[in-house]
Write a protein that holds these residues in place. Structure first.
Motif, PDB file in Angstrom:
ATOM      1  N   VAL A 248      -0.195 -10.187  -3.747  1.00  0.00           N
ATOM      2  CA  VAL A 248      -0.202  -9.116  -4.999  1.00  0.00           C
ATOM      3  C   VAL A 248       0.528  -7.736  -5.044  1.00  0.00           C
ATOM      4  N   LEU A 249       0.091  -7.103  -3.808  1.00  0.00           N
ATOM      5  CA  LEU A 249       0.334  -5.833  -3.537  1.00  0.00           C
ATOM      6  C   LEU A 249       1.941  -5.770  -3.370  1.00  0.00           C
ATOM      7  N   SER A 252       3.625  -6.114  -6.664  1.00  0.00           N
ATOM      8  CA  SER A 252       3.013  -5.507  -7.706  1.00  0.00           C
ATOM      9  C   SER A 252       3.467  -3.775  -7.548  1.00  0.00           C
ATOM     10  N   GLY A 254       3.964  -1.300  -9.337  1.00  0.00           N
ATOM     11  CA  GLY A 254       3.339  -0.489 -10.421  1.00  0.00           C
ATOM     12  C   GLY A 254       1.859  -0.335 -10.112  1.00  0.00           C
ATOM     13  N   THR A 255       1.115  -1.476  -9.651  1.00  0.00           N
ATOM     14  CA  THR A 255      -0.301  -1.356  -8.946  1.00  0.00           C
ATOM     15  C   THR A 255      -0.284  -0.539  -7.943  1.00  0.00           C
ATOM     16  N   LEU A 256       0.622  -0.448  -6.866  1.00  0.00           N
ATOM     17  CA  LEU A 256       0.625   0.182  -5.548  1.00  0.00           C
ATOM     18  C   LEU A 256       0.687   1.999  -6.226  1.00  0.00           C
ATOM     19  N   VAL A 258      -0.031   3.127  -9.105  1.00  0.00           N
ATOM     20  CA  VAL A 258      -1.467   3.702  -9.698  1.00  0.00           C
ATOM     21  C   VAL A 258      -2.453   3.871  -8.531  1.00  0.00           C
ATOM     22  N   LEU A 259      -2.502   3.004  -7.675  1.00  0.00           N
ATOM     23  CA  LEU A 259      -3.548   3.278  -6.488  1.00  0.00           C
ATOM     24  C   LEU A 259      -3.036   4.428  -5.939  1.00  0.00           C
ATOM     25  N   CYS A 298       0.851   3.181  -0.081  1.00  0.00           N
ATOM     26  CA  CYS A 298       1.174   2.555  -1.312  1.00  0.00           C
ATOM     27  C   CYS A 298       2.682   2.628  -1.936  1.00  0.00           C
ATOM     28  N   ALA A 302       5.566   0.205  -2.458  1.00  0.00           N
ATOM     29  CA  ALA A 302       6.032   0.114  -3.702  1.00  0.00           C
ATOM     30  C   ALA A 302       7.756   0.147  -3.667  1.00  0.00           C
TER      31      ALA A 302
END
Length: 400
Positions: A248-249, A252, A254-256, A258-259, A298, A302
């Motif tokens: 997932v990481l 993703s 965008g998730t990274l 945001v994290l 992160c 990304a």
């Protein structure tokens, strides 16, 4: 005439990351000098822009460890000590020496506190990039302690790669990748321990040198190497882990991001230590080192996520992203000097100056100087350093 070798293939996602890292460091210094870092959430975020250094360290480790990791996983890599050292020197020294000349000239012109360390020993220490060990530096060159750490990493990396080769070697790439990741985890833990213990050293000079050393920031370098292992394993079709979270990481970005922003916000609180010049406790040093490393990891993950490279390369802003990446090092070198000159020219008071106007002015001038440095000096020198003519045949990288 000899032919100019093409520079190593770039990963487009890393260009904006370089630019972000440089600007974060600039942001932190402006926040500190203006006094904005001591007030509010925005000030806290700004002064913690120092985490850009963690991003730079992780980036260096990611790029420079690639040939060693590739061979450890059963791939091939062209590498030689001579080329490695020449290209590292070409990347670091010309722009650095030019900026140092500017620092010396401005210090001599301004006099007073700016010239308080304008002596032969301090200049000589800077010529060999040893200021990170002595702690004695110019007011407008304080950020270059990190170059001492970078150069130390450059010199240690091939040696360490050779030393750990027997520990990670395996006929199974998946096993080798896991061993490398385990080794990175061990190095990271050791680095966090050094960072914490450095706060307990009574001598300020030794404490500072240990805090900023390659050993003290080993966790940030380990993050970069770990990302290299993941990327190189993917290229070879090796699945390092069956855990869905990793998948997932990796897919993703965008998730990274945001994290990373959430962790940056956490780091802006007192949990990561004081925002000013007050010394941090051992616990605060540990938390800051850990949080900054998470942000760096992160953002790096990304930047190298599948699809990001293609998206940036196909974007109309690809050229601008590449340019920002190119000038990022010079922006890093010049921005504190620009800040010093802005304060002197506008007669601003330290810790009591307007944050936003100073940030805008320092950013614009630093970008302009960075562009000139890249066009007139750095790019020509790097082109020359990558020439193939008369270069010895590269030797295989040690398995690491």
């Amino acid at each position: 005439m000899g032919t100019v070798a093409a520079r190593p293939a770039r990963i487009p996602g890393l260009d904006p990351l370089r630019a972000v890292a440089a600007w974060l460091v600039l942001l932190s210094h402006v926040a500190f000098w203006t006094g904005a870092g001591a007030h509010g959430t925005v000030g806290g975020l700004a002064v913690r822009g120092e985490l850009g250094v963690a991003v730079f360290f992780a980036l260096s480790a990611f790029l420079l460890s690639a040939p060693f990791v590739r061979r450890a996983l059963g791939g091939s890599a062209r590498w030689s000590v001579g080329r490695y050292l020449v290209r590292r020197a070409a990347r670091i020294l010309p722009a650095y020496l030019l900026a140092l000349a500017g620092v010396l000239a401005v210090a001599a012109y301004l006099g007073g506190a700016a010239a308080s360390v304008l002596d032969a020993p301090t200049v000589l220490v800077h010529l060999v990039i040893g200021q990170g060990w002595t702690g004695r530096t110019f007011q407008s060159f304080t950020q270059t302690w990190s170059l001492t750490t970078e150069v130390t990493f450059y010199l240690l990396l091939p040696v360490l790669a050779l030393a750990v080769a027997p520990l990670v070697r395996s006929a199974e790439p998946r096993v080798a990748a896991r061993r490398l990741l385990l080794l990175c985890a061990g190095v990271a833990v050791a680095g966090l321990a050094v960072q914490s213990l450095s706060a307990l050293v009574p001598d300020p000079q030794w404490s500072g040198a240990l805090t900023t050393s390659a050993a003290g920031h080993a966790a940030w370098f380990a993050v970069g190497v770990a990302v290299t292992v993941l990327v190189e394993a993917e290229r070879l079709g090796v699945r390092v882990s069956a855990q869905p979270l990793l998948t997932v990481l990796r897919t993703s970005p965008g998730t990274l991001v945001v994290l990373a922003l959430v962790v940056w916000l956490i780091a802006s609180t007192p949990v990561a230590g004081p925002r000013g010049i007050e010394p941090s406790s051992a616990a605060e040093s540990l938390v800051a080192e850990l949080l900054y490393g998470v942000v760096a990891g992160c953002l790096l993950l990304a930047a190298v996520s599948p699809g990001v490279t293609e998206a940036i390369a196909a974007s109309p802003l690809a050229g601008a992203a590449r340019w920002l990446g190119d000038i990022s090092y010079a922006v890093f070198l010049w921005h504190v000097l620009v800040l010093q000159v802005v304060f002197a020219a506008l007669d601003l008071r330290l810790f009591a100056a307007p944050f936003a106007p100073v940030l805008l002015l320092v950013t614009v001038v630093s970008v302009g100087l960075g562009h000139l440095s890249w066009i007139l000096l750095e790019s020509p020198v790097l082109d020359r350093a990558h020439r193939d003519a008369a270069a010895p045949e590269p030797q295989p990288a040690p398995r690491a």
